[in-house]
Design a protein around this motif. Structure first.
Motif, PDB file in Angstrom:
ATOM      1  N   MET A   1      59.164 -68.769  15.746  1.00 14.85           N
ATOM      2  CA  MET A   1      59.813 -68.120  14.630  1.00 14.85           C
ATOM      3  C   MET A   1      60.864 -69.130  14.487  1.00 14.85           C
ATOM      4  N   LYS A   2      61.791 -69.620  15.626  1.00 13.73           N
ATOM      5  CA  LYS A   2      62.712 -70.604  15.663  1.00 13.73           C
ATOM      6  C   LYS A   2      62.307 -71.946  14.951  1.00 13.73           C
ATOM      7  N   LYS A   3      61.247 -72.411  15.172  1.00 14.67           N
ATOM      8  CA  LYS A   3      60.466 -73.814  14.648  1.00 14.67           C
ATOM      9  C   LYS A   3      60.538 -73.895  13.246  1.00 14.67           C
ATOM     10  N   LEU A   4      60.140 -72.479  12.586  1.00 13.18           N
ATOM     11  CA  LEU A   4      60.095 -72.477  11.159  1.00 13.18           C
ATOM     12  C   LEU A   4      61.598 -72.246  10.438  1.00 13.18           C
ATOM     13  N   LEU A   5      62.590 -71.879  11.220  1.00 17.40           N
ATOM     14  CA  LEU A   5      63.794 -71.361  10.616  1.00 17.40           C
ATOM     15  C   LEU A   5      64.501 -72.608   9.976  1.00 17.40           C
ATOM     16  N   LEU A   6      64.753 -73.675  10.705  1.00 20.28           N
ATOM     17  CA  LEU A   6      65.474 -74.627  10.542  1.00 20.28           C
ATOM     18  C   LEU A   6      64.868 -75.406   9.443  1.00 20.28           C
ATOM     19  N   PRO A   7      63.670 -75.708   9.344  1.00 17.09           N
ATOM     20  CA  PRO A   7      62.729 -76.507   8.257  1.00 17.09           C
ATOM     21  C   PRO A   7      63.037 -75.792   6.928  1.00 17.09           C
ATOM     22  N   ALA A   8      62.899 -74.601   7.199  1.00 17.71           N
ATOM     23  CA  ALA A   8      63.024 -73.619   6.036  1.00 17.71           C
ATOM     24  C   ALA A   8      64.470 -73.542   5.409  1.00 17.71           C
ATOM     25  N   LEU A   9      65.230 -73.630   6.080  1.00 17.36           N
ATOM     26  CA  LEU A   9      66.858 -73.506   5.585  1.00 17.36           C
ATOM     27  C   LEU A   9      67.291 -74.892   5.252  1.00 17.36           C
ATOM     28  N   LEU A  10      66.702 -76.002   5.730  1.00 16.37           N
ATOM     29  CA  LEU A  10      66.919 -77.084   5.034  1.00 16.37           C
ATOM     30  C   LEU A  10      66.320 -77.521   3.843  1.00 16.37           C
ATOM     31  N   VAL A  11      65.041 -76.927   3.669  1.00 12.18           N
ATOM     32  CA  VAL A  11      64.399 -77.262   2.355  1.00 12.18           C
ATOM     33  C   VAL A  11      65.112 -76.398   1.349  1.00 12.18           C
ATOM     34  N   ALA A  12      65.703 -75.216   1.708  1.00  9.43           N
ATOM     35  CA  ALA A  12      66.465 -74.513   0.535  1.00  9.43           C
ATOM     36  C   ALA A  12      67.679 -74.999   0.542  1.00  9.43           C
ATOM     37  N   MET A  13      68.604 -75.572   1.187  1.00  9.72           N
ATOM     38  CA  MET A  13      69.843 -76.261   0.985  1.00  9.72           C
ATOM     39  C   MET A  13      69.284 -77.616   0.133  1.00  9.72           C
ATOM     40  N   GLY A  14      68.317 -78.166   0.221  1.00  8.31           N
ATOM     41  CA  GLY A  14      67.924 -79.592  -0.457  1.00  8.31           C
ATOM     42  C   GLY A  14      67.806 -78.850  -1.896  1.00  8.31           C
ATOM     43  N   ALA A  15      66.936 -77.767  -2.179  1.00  2.00           N
ATOM     44  CA  ALA A  15      66.621 -77.331  -3.379  1.00  2.00           C
ATOM     45  C   ALA A  15      67.949 -76.869  -4.027  1.00  2.00           C
ATOM     46  N   GLY A  16      68.812 -76.161  -3.663  1.00  2.00           N
ATOM     47  CA  GLY A  16      69.996 -75.703  -4.183  1.00  2.00           C
ATOM     48  C   GLY A  16      70.983 -76.858  -4.373  1.00  2.00           C
ATOM     49  N   ALA A  17      71.094 -78.067  -3.785  1.00  2.00           N
ATOM     50  CA  ALA A  17      71.775 -79.203  -4.029  1.00  2.00           C
ATOM     51  C   ALA A  17      71.214 -80.035  -5.336  1.00  2.00           C
ATOM     52  N   ALA A  18      70.047 -79.960  -5.301  1.00  2.00           N
ATOM     53  CA  ALA A  18      69.172 -80.504  -6.399  1.00  2.00           C
ATOM     54  C   ALA A  18      69.516 -79.834  -7.835  1.00  2.00           C
ATOM     55  N   VAL A  19      69.384 -78.437  -7.726  1.00  2.87           N
ATOM     56  CA  VAL A  19      69.593 -77.705  -8.747  1.00  2.87           C
ATOM     57  C   VAL A  19      71.237 -77.900  -9.264  1.00  2.87           C
ATOM     58  N   ALA A  20      72.036 -77.896  -8.446  1.00  2.00           N
ATOM     59  CA  ALA A  20      73.437 -77.955  -8.620  1.00  2.00           C
ATOM     60  C   ALA A  20      73.630 -79.350  -9.214  1.00  2.00           C
ATOM     61  N   GLY A  21      73.342 -80.273  -8.623  1.00  2.00           N
ATOM     62  CA  GLY A  21      73.383 -81.744  -9.376  1.00  2.00           C
ATOM     63  C   GLY A  21      72.938 -81.746 -10.616  1.00  2.00           C
ATOM     64  N   ASN A  22      71.843 -81.141 -10.974  1.00  2.00           N
ATOM     65  CA  ASN A  22      71.270 -81.432 -12.351  1.00  2.00           C
ATOM     66  C   ASN A  22      71.890 -80.576 -13.275  1.00  2.00           C
ATOM     67  N   MET A  23      72.675 -79.492 -12.964  1.00  2.00           N
ATOM     68  CA  MET A  23      73.433 -78.681 -14.023  1.00  2.00           C
ATOM     69  C   MET A  23      74.880 -79.419 -13.987  1.00  2.00           C
ATOM     70  N   ALA A  24      75.411 -79.898 -13.015  1.00  2.00           N
ATOM     71  CA  ALA A  24      76.561 -80.760 -13.390  1.00  2.00           C
ATOM     72  C   ALA A  24      76.342 -82.161 -14.077  1.00  2.00           C
ATOM     73  N   LYS A  25      75.102 -82.645 -13.985  1.00  2.00           N
ATOM     74  CA  LYS A  25      74.747 -83.986 -14.851  1.00  2.00           C
ATOM     75  C   LYS A  25      74.709 -83.482 -16.527  1.00  2.00           C
ATOM     76  N   PHE A  26      74.388 -82.256 -16.738  1.00  2.00           N
ATOM     77  CA  PHE A  26      74.126 -81.891 -18.137  1.00  2.00           C
ATOM     78  C   PHE A  26      75.218 -81.391 -18.751  1.00  2.00           C
ATOM     79  N   ASN A  27      76.140 -80.481 -17.837  1.00  2.00           N
ATOM     80  CA  ASN A  27      77.212 -79.962 -18.497  1.00  2.00           C
ATOM     81  C   ASN A  27      78.652 -80.756 -18.494  1.00  2.00           C
ATOM     82  N   GLU A  28      79.091 -80.932 -19.749  1.00  2.00           N
ATOM     83  CA  GLU A  28      80.218 -81.831 -19.921  1.00  2.00           C
ATOM     84  C   GLU A  28      81.105 -81.342 -21.147  1.00  2.00           C
ATOM     85  N   THR A  29      82.554 -81.529 -20.862  1.00  2.00           N
ATOM     86  CA  THR A  29      83.372 -81.395 -21.855  1.00  2.00           C
ATOM     87  C   THR A  29      82.948 -82.231 -23.216  1.00  2.00           C
ATOM     88  N   ALA A  30      83.015 -81.307 -24.042  1.00  2.00           N
ATOM     89  CA  ALA A  30      82.767 -82.238 -25.548  1.00  2.00           C
ATOM     90  C   ALA A  30      83.961 -82.668 -26.050  1.00  2.00           C
TER      91      ALA A  30
END
Length: 84
Positions: free
Chosen positions: A1-30
């Motif tokens: 179980m511990k062997k799966l927890l760390l990789p799953a956590l890393l994948v979740a953090m990477g996905a969250g960072a990618a989504v946040a990066g894309n949102m920041a890229k497209f939202n800007e003051t007009a």
């Protein structure tokens, strides 16, 4: 179980960072171009780059398209509304 927890956590953090990066890229003051002053004026509206969305317009005058800032005397690309 511990062997799966760390990789799953890393994948979740990477996905969250990618989504946040894309949102920041497209939202800007007009900005709007004020022809009487010859200046690119900041608005308090946030717009994005998604060209399939309607063009972002200034809330005080819906006929004025909002744009990206280039310099004090020049606005650039027309921006689009941010839809949920």
């Amino acid at each position: 179980m511990k062997k799966l927890l760390l990789p799953a956590l890393l994948v979740a953090m990477g996905a969250g960072a990618a989504v946040a990066g894309n949102m920041a890229k497209f939202n800007e003051t007009a900005y709007r171009f004020d022809e009487s002053q010859g200046l690119c004026i900041e608005t308090e509206q946030m717009c994005g780059e998604e060209e399939t969305n309607p063009v972002c317009t200034w809330s005080a005058d819906n006929s004025v398209e909002l744009q990206r800032f280039i310099s004090p005397t020049e606005c650039g690309k027309v921006l689009h509304e941010i839809l949920p």
